[in-house]
Design a protein around this motif. Structure first.
Motif: not given
Ligand code: FA5
Ligand code: MG
Length: 415
Positions: A47-48, A298-301, A303-305, A307, A317
């Motif tokens: 997920c990166h 490392t901000d979830p906002s 990384t979430k994109q 996943t 993005y």
């Protein structure tokens, strides 16, 4: 007579990186910030975006080259240690001893024998020597470089090698040869050992494979062009460029492998092509990621994109929001003796400011006619990707950068 004193053992300074000890010497220039980043392994984080692009390239090669039993021909090495010898990074690839890429100012050294690989090509010769004919290498690479939205001291590359024998390339009935009976003349088009026929078919394979890869990544109608290039380890060599925002962007370098490298690694009966490509360049374009620092977020906002289960899922993005910039200049006199390199200053800025730094550029330099002293002025643009920086916070870091520059580089700050 007095007994001889035991010989003085001068304690050698050592450095521990990835659990291994290295003796420091005049080449040591690796920074703690870089050592910390070595553990991130972005190309192995599900997920990166770098991982997703790696998966897409691997899946393209798995499908394109299938063996007699229906299995993929290429194997993938994405977990090789980024600490390599200077022999692996340079000598094994015929990089000349006076080549600028060997300079301390361009690479990160643990000491004069060990360095962080500056390209994944560093492993090519070892993998051939281990008996492999078709492989991909994916990994983090390290270069001391300028600081801006498309350059970062750590990025990721994917290399590939495909070796073929006379028998595999030309069925007997063709009556064609891969190798000259006696080494011929080296020309712009080919090496002395290879025949024109072999180079023609190999470069066709190489170019179509890479054009189709570009289409698979960016879409069928991507605009591309081939440019002649030079690498010490391939001949002839090319670069593939693609149109990006109206400009040509270099995507990869490639070519016919130098026969001397292949033969030395024990595969002298084969001819090969190789390429090396930058994963950030691909990911920035595929996902519309505007700044190379975002990959380290490392901000979830962020990384979430990314996943997703299927690496082929289309993603664009969405910038979370853009925080304001804060610009601060710093000027200093360069010490008159010794060599000053801007990359040394860039490293200090990175080490102290981390990802608060958006850009550093040399905006002015002049020579004082009487004192015969040189002055540099750098403009540092501060912006965090994830929050607004306060004036105070920026000033503190800016002052600390000044202090570190005085301490480590011997510059004289101008106020
Ligand atoms: C190399 O590193 C060669 N090892 C490539 C190669 C391999 C050629 C095998 C022939 C055979 P180069 O320095 O041009 O070449 O880098 C290769 C790719 O990495 C570039 O095309 C680009 O996509 C990417 N790249 C290079 N520097 C940077 C950077 N500072 N930031 C992001 N991507 C970069
Ligand atoms: Mg290049």
């Amino acid at each position: 007579t007095t007994p001889a004193l035991p010989p003085k053992t001068s304690p050698v300074a050592t450095l521990t990186v990835s659990g291994k000890q290295f003796e420091k010497d005049s080449y040591t220039n690796i920074t703690p910030t870089i050592i910390k980043q070595m553990s991130r392994k972005l190309h192995q984080q599900k997920c990166h975006p770098i991982y997703l692009i790696k998966e897409r390239i691997v899946s393209y090669f798995y499908k394109k080259y299938i063996g007699r039993t229906g299995n993929p021909v290429f194997s993938v090495y994405d977990n090789l240690d980024p600490i390599v010898t200077t022999h692996q990074n340079f000598d094994s690839l015929l990089v000349p001893h006076n080549h600028s890429s060997r300079l301390k100012s361009d690479s990160y050294y643990l000491n004069s024998n060990y360095m962080l690989r500056a390209h994944t090509t560093a492993h090519q010769s070892d993998l051939i020597a281990s008996g492999l004919d078709n492989f991909l290498i994916v990994g983090d690479v390290y270069r001391r470089d300028t600081v801006d939205s498309t350059h970062y001291p750590v990025f990721h590359q994917c290399d590939a090698v495909r070796l073929q024998t006379q028998h595999e390339l030309f069925p007997e009935e063709y009556g064609l040869n891969v190798f000259e009976k006696k080494p011929d003349r080296r020309t712009d088009d080919k090496q002395a050992e290879h025949t024109v026929d072999a180079v023609r078919i190999l470069s066709y394979q190489l170019k179509t494979t890479l054009q189709d890869l570009a289409k698979a990544l960016f879409g069928q109608d991507v605009e591309y062009r081939w440019v002649e290039a030079y690498f010490p380890f391939t001949h002839p060599s090319w670069e593939l460029e693609i149109k990006h925002n109206g400009e040509w962007l270099e995507l990869l370098g490639c070519g016919i492998m130098e026969h001397q490298i292949v033969a030395k690694a024990g595969a002298g009966d084969r001819i090969g092509w190789a390429f090396g490509l930058g994963l950030e360049r691909v990911a920035m374009r595929v996902y519309d990621i505007p700044d190379i620092r975002l990959f380290w977020s490392t901000d979830p906002s962020f990384t979430k994109q990314f996943t997703v289960d299927d690496p082929h899922t289309p993603i664009k993005y969405q910038p979370v929001s853009v925080y304001p910039i804060c610009v601060n200049d710093i000027s200093f006199w360069i010490p008159p003796e010794g060599e000053f390199n801007s990359n040394d200053f860039f490293d200090i800025v990175r080490s102290v400011g981390g990802d608060m730094i958006e850009e550093v550029s040399l905006v002015d330099q002049f020579l004082h006619p009487k004192k015969m002293m040189k002055s540099h002025c750098y403009r540092i643009t501060y912006r965090h990707m994830e929050r607004t920086l306060t004036k105070n916070e920026v000033n503190k870091v800016h002052n600390e950068i000044g202090c570190k520059a005085v301490e480590a580089l011997g510059v004289d700050l101008r106020v």
